[in-house]
Design a protein around this motif. Structure first.
Motif, short mmCIF file in Angstrom:
data_model
loop_
_atom_site.label_atom_id
_atom_site.label_comp_id
_atom_site.label_asym_id
_atom_site.label_seq_id
_atom_site.Cartn_x
_atom_site.Cartn_y
_atom_site.Cartn_z
N HIS A 139 -8.08 -0.68 -3.06
CA HIS A 139 -8.73 0.61 -3.22
C HIS A 139 -10.16 0.62 -2.68
CE1 HIS A 139 -9.86 -1.74 -6.72
NE2 HIS A 139 -10.86 -0.93 -6.93
N MET A 162 -0.75 -3.27 -2.45
CA MET A 162 -0.57 -2.60 -3.74
C MET A 162 -0.17 -3.61 -4.79
SD MET A 162 2.87 -2.60 -4.51
CE MET A 162 4.42 -2.91 -3.70
N GLU A 167 -0.31 3.40 -5.42
CA GLU A 167 -1.52 2.90 -4.77
C GLU A 167 -1.52 3.12 -3.25
OE1 GLU A 167 -3.52 -0.78 -6.58
OE2 GLU A 167 -1.39 -1.13 -6.97
#
Length: 461
Positions: A139, A162, A167
């Motif tokens: 992220h 992820m 995600e």
């Protein structure tokens, strides 16, 4: 060269600059910060605001913050925003928006980072290339990669990873790739997804971020290949499969002394290259890379030529001569699919006793013990002479193996590492593999300490 002016950064983030500045890079780590960087005070294990003063002392031109950090004067060069991670994402979107080249996104259960590096090296000589550092695929890693991207980039390679559902799509929508490649889908992070189909759907979500028209590069020959095709079709993508039956496929690949000369057919074009690895999974990913680069408008012949310059990263299948043994260091990650690939690589190498040193495979869900035990029946195990294991889960494999293949078992990798001298003998070919958290890399370190190493990249076998 200026990467961001204060005016551009303010426009991208909606923040407030305390003074004018121009930065040449973006950093989140004071240990590697360079003069001219914008230091991003992310809140992770520790609050980045605690390091702003240090970053400025080490030459950072400005800092991205949500408040005035302690020990920093009010007139310091700061970009003040409501929330730092959201501002980094906005900076990444702005970096992507101003770039007029092609973006290639790479995801998959196994091989993301090595495949990203293949693509980066293969593009040598084809313009300005920008790629994610290390395994910056989460992220903050994806927006950081895009925020660092120069405006005149011709090809960008973004890695997307992820751990939990939901995600991948947001990261793909930030990156807006022209081409998205899935290396493979395997039983990784099953605790969060429950079944391999859930992992496939999450990986397939990368196609929702494609620019239109976009291209999906998917692995053939998987039980979930059709599911991936469905995800690509739903996103309106052109689908190119790679594998034994794909539009991109190896025609010939034979390992000789640890290297693999390959002839491949890529979208109607024949390409020859040699990989410095014995792994067939690397061959398949290299073919997929050529398909992705072709879809992005790169020259396939030039790319194939430079694939020969690629080397597996440390801990991800690199083969090195270590004293009297040959070591396959694959200690960064493990799941049943990647372990099977590692064992297949070990089985193809000839010239000595084949020894596997294996740590636990983690995050496999409720069937994890059975999955460890099942590795005893992997076809490549027939060619393995001895298996040492570490960890409570690997005990299941130890007990499932024929007695003549059972080596030492320890509850921790550290215990096994302490007996490094008992694990191998001169002439052995050794695979070390396990999930990163199993810390089986400590065995690699111990083997290196007890042997004289030839640095990877100088000599491979």
């Amino acid at each position: 060269m200026t990467l961001w002016t204060s005016r551009d950064a303010v426009a991208a983030t909606g923040g407030r600059a305390t003074r004018d500045f121009a930065v040449t890079g973006v950093s989140i780590d004071t240990r590697t910060i360079q003069p001219g960087d914008l230091f991003v005070a992310l809140q992770a294990a520790r609050d980045g605001h605690d390091f702003v003063a240090q970053a400025l002392e080490k030459g950072a031109t400005a800092a991205l913050v949500s408040r005035l950090p302690e020990g920093v004067p009010e007139d310091a060069p700061l970009l003040v925003v409501p929330e730092v991670l959201a501002a980094l994402e906005a900076l990444g979107r702005a970096g992507r928006a101003r770039m007029r080249g092609k973006v290639i996104a790479i995801t998959g259960s196994v091989g993301k980072t090595s495949t990203k590096e293949m693509a980066r090296i293969a593009l040598t000589g084809q313009g300005n290339i920008h790629a994610a550092e290390a395994s910056y695929n989460n992220h903050w890693g994806v927006p950081l990669t895009l925020a660092r991207m120069p405006e005149d980039t011709d090809f960008a390679i973004v890695e997307i990873g992820m751990n939990h559902p939901g995600e991948i799509e947001p990261l793909a929508r930030i990156a807006r790739p022209h081409v998205a490649m899935i290396t493979t889908v395997a039983a990784a992070h099953l605790e969060a997804f429950g079944a391999i189909e859930g992992i496939a759907r999450e990986k397939g979500a990368v196609f929702r971020g494609l620019t239109q028209p976009g291209t999906a590069i998917i692995p053939e020959d998987l039980p979930v290949t059709q599911l991936l095709r469905d995800c690509a079709d739903a996103a309106g993508a052109l689908v190119i499969g790679f594998g034994q039956q794909g539009m991109a496929k190896p025609l010939k690949a034979e390992t000789v002394d640890g290297a693999t000369p390959v002839r491949a057919r890529v979208l109607g074009e024949t390409a020859d290259f040699t990989l410095a690895s014995a792994g067939t999974h690397f061959v398949m990913n290299a073919v997929g890379v050529l398909a992705a680069l072709s879809a992005a408008g790169a020259d396939v012949q030039k790319a194939a030529k430079h694939l020969s310059d690629w080397r597996p990263p440390l801990g991800r299948g690199a083969v090195e001569v270590l004293g009297g043994i040959r070591l396959i260091d694959d200690a960064y990650n493990s799941n049943p699919t990647s372990l099977s690939a590692g064992l297949a690589t070990l089985a193809r190498l000839t010239g000595g006793r084949r020894v596997a040193i294996l740590g636990d495979m983690l995050e496999l869900g409720p069937d994890e013990i059975a999955m460890h035990a099942d590795m005893a029946t992997d076809p490549s195990m027939l060619a393995v002479d001895l298996v040492h294991t570490a960890g409570p889960l690997m005990r299941a494999l130890h007990e499932a193996l024929p007695r003549d293949k059972r080596g030492l078992h320890a509850e921790t990798a550290a215990e096994l590492a302490a007996r490094a001298g008992d694990l191998v003998a001169p002439g052995d070919i050794v695979l070390v593999k396990g999930s990163k958290s199993s810390k089986v890399s400590t065995v690699v370190d111990a083997l290196r300490r007890t042997s004289q190493s030839t640095p990877p990249g100088e000599r491979t076998a």
